[in-house]
Design a protein around this motif. Sequence first.
Motif, PDB file in Angstrom:
ATOM      1  N   UNK A   1      -4.464 -17.855 -14.267  1.00 32.23           N
ATOM      2  CA  UNK A   1      -4.825 -17.401 -12.926  1.00 32.23           C
ATOM      3  C   UNK A   1      -3.594 -16.795 -12.264  1.00 32.23           C
ATOM      4  N   UNK A   2      -3.745 -15.621 -11.666  1.00 30.63           N
ATOM      5  CA  UNK A   2      -2.656 -14.950 -10.960  1.00 30.63           C
ATOM      6  C   UNK A   2      -2.954 -14.933  -9.464  1.00 30.63           C
ATOM      7  N   UNK A   3      -1.897 -15.051  -8.660  1.00 34.63           N
ATOM      8  CA  UNK A   3      -2.058 -15.006  -7.205  1.00 34.63           C
ATOM      9  C   UNK A   3      -0.816 -14.450  -6.544  1.00 34.63           C
ATOM     10  N   UNK A   4      -0.976 -13.884  -5.373  1.00 32.75           N
ATOM     11  CA  UNK A   4       0.136 -13.255  -4.667  1.00 32.75           C
ATOM     12  C   UNK A   4       1.086 -14.300  -4.082  1.00 32.75           C
TER      13      UNK A   4
ATOM     14  N   UNK B   1       2.625 -16.643 -10.257  1.00 32.09           N
ATOM     15  CA  UNK B   1       2.896 -15.888  -9.034  1.00 32.09           C
ATOM     16  C   UNK B   1       4.310 -15.320  -9.107  1.00 32.09           C
ATOM     17  N   UNK B   2       4.678 -14.549  -8.097  1.00 35.17           N
ATOM     18  CA  UNK B   2       6.016 -13.989  -8.055  1.00 35.17           C
ATOM     19  C   UNK B   2       7.036 -15.018  -7.604  1.00 35.17           C
ATOM     20  N   UNK B   3       8.289 -14.787  -7.986  1.00 33.86           N
ATOM     21  CA  UNK B   3       9.374 -15.701  -7.617  1.00 33.86           C
ATOM     22  C   UNK B   3      10.570 -14.870  -7.161  1.00 33.86           C
ATOM     23  N   UNK B   4      11.192 -15.307  -6.092  1.00 31.69           N
ATOM     24  CA  UNK B   4      12.325 -14.568  -5.539  1.00 31.69           C
ATOM     25  C   UNK B   4      12.085 -14.239  -4.087  1.00 31.69           C
ATOM     26  N   UNK B   5      12.708 -13.147  -3.617  1.00 35.17           N
ATOM     27  CA  UNK B   5      12.583 -12.759  -2.209  1.00 35.17           C
ATOM     28  C   UNK B   5      11.135 -12.416  -1.888  1.00 35.17           C
TER      29      UNK B   5
ATOM     30  N   UNK C   1      -0.946   2.193  -0.922  1.00 31.23           N
ATOM     31  CA  UNK C   1       0.448   1.894  -1.268  1.00 31.23           C
ATOM     32  C   UNK C   1       0.559   0.471  -1.789  1.00 31.23           C
ATOM     33  N   UNK C   2      -0.171  -0.468  -1.181  1.00 28.92           N
ATOM     34  CA  UNK C   2      -0.134  -1.861  -1.631  1.00 28.92           C
ATOM     35  C   UNK C   2      -0.644  -1.990  -3.061  1.00 28.92           C
ATOM     36  N   UNK C   3      -1.594  -1.131  -3.453  1.00 29.93           N
ATOM     37  CA  UNK C   3      -2.093  -1.173  -4.837  1.00 29.93           C
ATOM     38  C   UNK C   3      -1.049  -0.661  -5.825  1.00 29.93           C
ATOM     39  N   UNK C   4      -0.122   0.143  -5.339  1.00 31.48           N
ATOM     40  CA  UNK C   4       0.954   0.653  -6.202  1.00 31.48           C
ATOM     41  C   UNK C   4       2.115  -0.321  -6.321  1.00 31.48           C
ATOM     42  N   UNK C   5       2.134  -1.330  -5.465  1.00 30.46           N
ATOM     43  CA  UNK C   5       3.167  -2.363  -5.558  1.00 30.46           C
ATOM     44  C   UNK C   5       2.769  -3.367  -6.642  1.00 30.46           C
ATOM     45  N   UNK C   6       3.722  -4.148  -7.153  1.00 36.52           N
ATOM     46  CA  UNK C   6       3.364  -5.189  -8.127  1.00 36.52           C
ATOM     47  C   UNK C   6       2.277  -6.116  -7.596  1.00 36.52           C
ATOM     48  N   UNK C   7       1.327  -6.482  -8.448  1.00 32.82           N
ATOM     49  CA  UNK C   7       0.166  -7.228  -7.978  1.00 32.82           C
ATOM     50  C   UNK C   7       0.464  -8.654  -7.540  1.00 32.82           C
ATOM     51  N   UNK C   8       1.694  -9.155  -7.741  1.00 31.81           N
ATOM     52  CA  UNK C   8       2.021 -10.514  -7.320  1.00 31.81           C
ATOM     53  C   UNK C   8       2.864 -10.554  -6.040  1.00 31.81           C
ATOM     54  N   UNK C   9       3.069  -9.392  -5.416  1.00 30.55           N
ATOM     55  CA  UNK C   9       3.877  -9.343  -4.182  1.00 30.55           C
ATOM     56  C   UNK C   9       3.185 -10.133  -3.094  1.00 30.55           C
TER      57      UNK C   9
END
Length: 321
Positions: A155-158, A216-220, A313-321
Amino acid sequence: MTATELVPAPAAAPPATPAPVPPPSGPPSVTGQPVRGRIWPDGPQAIGAGLAIVAALLFGLLLDLGPLGGLRHLRDHETGYAELRETLAMGTAPVGQLDRDGKPVRLGTPVALLEIPQLGLREVVREGTTGGVLAAGPGHRRDTPMPGQAGTSVLLGRQAGFGGPFGVLGNLRDGETFTVTTGQGTHTFRVIDLRRAGDPVPPVLKSGAGRIVLVTGDGAKYAPSDLLLVDADLVTEVKPSGARPLTPGALPAAERAMGTEDAAWIPLVLWGEGLLLAAVALAMAWTRWGRRQAWIVGVPVLAALALAVADQVARLLPNLV
């Protein structure tokens, strides 16, 4: 004396009065000649139109990923939960890659309910992991089994955008449990590991066992540089899985972790052209109506178009942002 001499001569007609000359249509110039009103914006107004485009884009993107995106996420959660509850009650909730008619499950279809009480997390999981799907909530990676089935479900999530539903996963601890409800019942998982890039991978899953990985994403915030993964093993009964025609190698790049949607370029260009035309029209209206009137009419239009552009633009960003 004749008769004509007795008749007085007609009086002479008064001199004709010239018709009044209308005032000049424009303000007088230094030389006294009228000046015609401008149709096209001058330099400062053109610069103002350009700055309006940039400001509208930045403001729209911040709103879309931030507070407005959070409100949209809440709305999508409520509508998704209502749809999932109905399909669960009717026994028609998807439990594999194909629906009851043998067709691939539509992207964005609610397929599960993830509940992690210790984090206050209760999210509807949708099928697919593109940026557009993850804007509505966590998504199930289509090339993996459904939660509760044999194998490793993903499962992936922002992390932050659109409510950031998985931004709290780092607070989970080994041994804690959570549940996932699907069309096959409620399944309990126990956390065995939290890992990042370079950390050791958990032991290979035993044959016939079930596991779930939350990613999910990790970092800033809004700029993740790594992935955070939570591994949890299934502790309840393993459920059977159906046909899985979509293999991991066939999954589109847009649905992988940190993937982007190239398909967003076409609507982005179209909405961007609309925003540009609206900004030019605003500058022209400024010269004809005045600054205040132009902004009263133009700001709502620019805001709506900027939000539409920000969505792409949000769709062009990484999907976990």
